[in-house]
Design a protein around this motif. Sequence first.
Motif, PDB file in Angstrom:
ATOM      1  N   THR A  10      -7.274   8.112 -15.153  1.00 50.99           N
ATOM      2  CA  THR A  10      -6.750   8.046 -16.521  1.00 50.99           C
ATOM      3  C   THR A  10      -7.864   7.730 -17.512  1.00 50.99           C
ATOM      4  O   THR A  10      -8.637   6.793 -17.312  1.00 50.99           O
ATOM      5  CB  THR A  10      -5.647   6.973 -16.603  1.00 50.99           C
ATOM      6  N   GLU A  37      -0.583  15.722 -18.151  1.00 49.11           N
ATOM      7  CA  GLU A  37      -1.655  15.269 -17.274  1.00 49.11           C
ATOM      8  C   GLU A  37      -3.021  15.396 -17.954  1.00 49.11           C
ATOM      9  O   GLU A  37      -3.876  14.519 -17.810  1.00 49.11           O
ATOM     10  CB  GLU A  37      -1.660  16.066 -15.963  1.00 49.11           C
ATOM     11  N   ARG A  40      -3.323  12.531 -20.189  1.00 45.34           N
ATOM     12  CA  ARG A  40      -3.538  11.295 -19.426  1.00 45.34           C
ATOM     13  C   ARG A  40      -4.999  11.149 -19.018  1.00 45.34           C
ATOM     14  O   ARG A  40      -5.587  10.074 -19.121  1.00 45.34           O
ATOM     15  CB  ARG A  40      -2.656  11.279 -18.167  1.00 45.34           C
TER      16      ARG A  40
END
Length: 107
Positions: A10, A37, A40
């Motif tokens: 992350t 994603e 992230r």
Amino acid sequence: ARPGALPAATGVLDTVFAVFAAHELRRPADRTALFTEAARTLRPGGTLLLVEHLRDAANTVVYGPGAWHFLPRDTWLRHAAEAGLHPAAERRIAGLVTAFAFRKPTS
């Protein structure tokens, strides 16, 4: 990688590249997962660079019915917004390809 599980920690990437590939995710939920994603994994201020043909008049003239395999511009903008990514740049390349830069906010 699966669209909902990119192999990165992350907030560590400066840039995520999706070049002529994201349109192959035919289910909207898979595209949403990819954009989520990407967001992230990006550091604050990081960029998702998306390069795709669009379902538009120019690509329809060249590809005919095959242009329906591409996705409309609004679809990409919506997926980015849903993931909290903001349009930073958009450029048409050779009249048929569009490059989008979506930025993750810094705060």
